[in-house]
Design a protein around this motif. Structure first.
Motif, PDB file in Angstrom:
ATOM      1  N   LYS A   1       7.671  37.242-124.308  1.00  8.67           N
ATOM      2  CA  LYS A   1       7.484  35.809-124.090  1.00  8.67           C
ATOM      3  C   LYS A   1       6.745  35.522-122.789  1.00  8.67           C
ATOM      4  CE  LYS A   1      11.514  34.212-126.719  1.00  8.67           C
ATOM      5  NZ  LYS A   1      12.849  33.549-126.636  1.00  8.67           N
TER       6      LYS A   1
ATOM      7  N   VAL B   1      16.391  44.672-127.884  1.00  9.22           N
ATOM      8  CA  VAL B   1      15.811  43.476-128.502  1.00  9.22           C
ATOM      9  C   VAL B   1      15.717  42.344-127.493  1.00  9.22           C
ATOM     10  CG1 VAL B   1      16.153  41.690-130.244  1.00  9.22           C
ATOM     11  CG2 VAL B   1      16.527  44.073-130.841  1.00  9.22           C
ATOM     12  N   ARG B   2      16.802  42.084-126.791  1.00 14.80           N
ATOM     13  CA  ARG B   2      16.813  40.965-125.857  1.00 14.80           C
ATOM     14  C   ARG B   2      15.832  41.177-124.694  1.00 14.80           C
ATOM     15  NH1 ARG B   2      17.306  37.278-128.286  1.00 14.80           N
ATOM     16  NH2 ARG B   2      19.208  36.440-129.163  1.00 14.80           N
TER      17      ARG B   2
ATOM     18  N   LEU C   1      10.495  38.757-133.875  1.00 17.87           N
ATOM     19  CA  LEU C   1      11.071  37.473-133.465  1.00 17.87           C
ATOM     20  C   LEU C   1      10.084  36.655-132.641  1.00 17.87           C
ATOM     21  CD1 LEU C   1      14.706  38.547-132.486  1.00 17.87           C
ATOM     22  CD2 LEU C   1      13.982  37.303-134.523  1.00 17.87           C
ATOM     23  N   VAL C   2       9.282  37.311-131.795  1.00 16.30           N
ATOM     24  CA  VAL C   2       8.377  36.577-130.913  1.00 16.30           C
ATOM     25  C   VAL C   2       7.053  36.246-131.603  1.00 16.30           C
ATOM     26  CG1 VAL C   2       7.086  36.700-128.736  1.00 16.30           C
ATOM     27  CG2 VAL C   2       9.423  37.583-128.854  1.00 16.30           C
ATOM     28  N   GLU C   3       6.506  37.192-132.348  1.00 11.13           N
ATOM     29  CA  GLU C   3       5.155  37.026-132.886  1.00 11.13           C
ATOM     30  C   GLU C   3       5.130  36.477-134.308  1.00 11.13           C
ATOM     31  OE1 GLU C   3       2.658  37.414-130.970  1.00 11.13           O
ATOM     32  OE2 GLU C   3       3.691  38.362-129.282  1.00 11.13           O
TER      33      GLU C   3
ATOM     34  N   THR D   1      18.292  36.492-135.062  1.00  9.93           N
ATOM     35  CA  THR D   1      18.695  36.146-133.700  1.00  9.93           C
ATOM     36  C   THR D   1      20.205  36.024-133.585  1.00  9.93           C
ATOM     37  OG1 THR D   1      16.607  34.954-133.375  1.00  9.93           O
ATOM     38  CG2 THR D   1      18.405  34.466-131.851  1.00  9.93           C
TER      39      THR D   1
ATOM     40  N   THR E   1      13.173  43.200-124.562  1.00 11.73           N
ATOM     41  CA  THR E   1      11.791  43.201-125.053  1.00 11.73           C
ATOM     42  C   THR E   1      11.335  41.800-125.432  1.00 11.73           C
ATOM     43  OG1 THR E   1      12.125  45.439-125.899  1.00 11.73           O
ATOM     44  CG2 THR E   1      10.229  44.229-126.733  1.00 11.73           C
ATOM     45  N   GLU E   2      12.222  41.048-126.026  1.00  9.58           N
ATOM     46  CA  GLU E   2      11.885  39.672-126.410  1.00  9.58           C
ATOM     47  C   GLU E   2      11.493  38.844-125.191  1.00  9.58           C
ATOM     48  OE1 GLU E   2      13.889  36.087-129.125  1.00  9.58           O
ATOM     49  OE2 GLU E   2      15.048  37.854-128.530  1.00  9.58           O
ATOM     50  N   GLU E   3      12.246  38.984-124.106  1.00  7.00           N
ATOM     51  CA  GLU E   3      11.923  38.220-122.899  1.00  7.00           C
ATOM     52  C   GLU E   3      10.601  38.668-122.296  1.00  7.00           C
ATOM     53  OE1 GLU E   3      13.490  35.568-121.890  1.00  7.00           O
ATOM     54  OE2 GLU E   3      14.850  35.797-123.599  1.00  7.00           O
TER      55      GLU E   3
ATOM     56  N   THR F   1      11.934  44.766-133.782  1.00  6.33           N
ATOM     57  CA  THR F   1      12.663  43.519-134.052  1.00  6.33           C
ATOM     58  C   THR F   1      12.248  42.424-133.088  1.00  6.33           C
ATOM     59  OG1 THR F   1      14.559  44.790-134.867  1.00  6.33           O
ATOM     60  CG2 THR F   1      14.949  42.486-134.279  1.00  6.33           C
ATOM     61  N   ALA F   2      12.104  42.773-131.814  1.00  3.42           N
ATOM     62  CA  ALA F   2      11.682  41.782-130.829  1.00  3.42           C
ATOM     63  C   ALA F   2      10.260  41.297-131.111  1.00  3.42           C
ATOM     64  CB  ALA F   2      11.767  42.387-129.426  1.00  3.42           C
TER      65      ALA F   2
END
Length: 352
Positions: free
Chosen positions: A227, A219-220, A159-161, A172, A222-224, A155-156
């Motif tokens: 980025k 998710v949060r 959202l990022v790629e 989100t 991994t997302e950071e 999921t992350a």
């Protein structure tokens, strides 16, 4: 102009300053005055003594610094003292908690406690152990990790790629909502599904609820981490004709694997102590059940709750609850140490 004259002029420009040992002297005086005020005022709680000492430390720092160094420097010292007081206020409960848990948990924490279950041992009787609870916790948390970690990481990555438009905004939004969802709600959701299909309590049901609680944390984090990967690495890989999915797999993920692993470990530590979903879905079992897909199981948080709830007039159950608490704290501590080790091991190496 001579060197001595220059030094005297520089000292005059700097003004007077407190000696380096002055903060320690103010701390000692504040503690003594706080204890005296507590004794004279008839205050029995040492917490009140500590708060009075902290207040006296801040006031004493400002008064003494203002008289010697001036109000401007005094305000700076007050800000520093407030930071130290806040630090002590945060650390004291933590140290107190660890001290109480260790001092009470070591009474029955031994190899026998870790390798035996309660079985037919009554809560009021000595003996028994948390082996069944340890096995249940490891299986339930392990299955929750196998479910929640891949979904959270994928999921992350989306959202990022890839995430653009309304779908990414909706994902989100729901991730943010799930981050603050109470654990009992996740347990009730799985319980409602169990009631629809007429299912009995079993360990995997608790794993599903724990996975729901784990996914937004993964998710949060991994997302950071994704980025933080420089876009130059992505652009260089794409410029060489490498497909985007392969760029993510071979460039982006290896670069951020340390932070992703740390986030997963912290998410595991977060769900390891959940009690409410396990109480609803796993139900508890004093006997050893190594099959999480059939029959009720136990877990360390549930074992602690049950032993403490049944400890009225029974020191044996009370001691077992503290020993299980110490075991759970050790488990979470080991996970955090592993996460720090992996983060340091996988941290980008900077050349000289």
């Amino acid at each position: 102009m001579s060197t001595a004259a220059v030094d005297r002029r520089a000292s005059t420009l700097r003004g007077a300053s407190l000696p380096k040992w002055s903060p320690y002297a103010i701390v000692g005086g504040s503690i003594v005055l706080g204890v005296l005020i507590g004794l004279v005022g008839g205050l029995d709680s040492k917490v009140q003594w500590g708060l009075i000492a902290g207040l006296l430390y801040v006031l004493g720092t400002y008064v003494i610094a203002a008289r010697v160094e001036g109000r401007r420097q005094a305000k700076d010292r007050v800000a520093t003292s407030l930071v130290w007081v806040a630090f002590v206020i945060a650390v004291v409960p933590l140290v107190s908690l660890i001290w109480v848990t260790v001092s009470r948990g070591v009474k029955v924490l031994d190899p026998y406690f870790l390798s035996h279950s309660m079985g037919v041992v009554a809560d009021s009787q000595p003996g028994g152990g948390a082996y069944a609870a340890i096995i249940g916790s490891l299986e339930q948390v392990g299955l929750a990790t196998l479910i929640g970690a891949p979904i959270g990481i994928l999921t992350a990555i989306y959202l990022v790629e890839y995430g653009r438009g309304r779908l990414a905004k909706a994902v989100t939004f729901f991730v943010d909502v799930m981050t603050g969802i109470p654990s009992i709600v996740a347990g009730l959701f799985i319980l409602s599904l169990m009631l629809i299909f007429d299912m009995q309590p079993f360990g995997f049901a608790g794993s599903l609820a724990l996975a729901i609680l784990m996914m937004p944390v993964v998710v949060r984090s991994t997302e950071e981490m994704l980025k933080l990967v420089p876009n130059e690495l992505r652009e260089a890989s794409l410029a060489l004709g490498v497909p985007k999915w392969r760029t993510i797999l071979k460039v982006v993920l290896p670069t951020s694997i340390g932070g992703i692993t740390t986030g997963v470990m912290l998410a595991i530590a977060r769900i390891a102590g959940e009690t409410a979903p396990v109480l609803l879905l796993v139900f508890g079992n004093p006997f050893i059940n190594n099959n999480p897909f059939e029959g009720a199981q136990s877990s360390l948080p549930l074992f602690i709750y049950q032993q403490y709830a049944n400890s009225a007039g029974a020191n044996a159950a009370y001691d077992r609850a503290w020993a299980a608490s110490l075991t759970l704290i050790a488990f979470v501590m080991i996970l955090n140490l592993v996460a720090r080790g992996i983060a340091r091991w996988k941290a980008p190496k900077t050349g000289r």
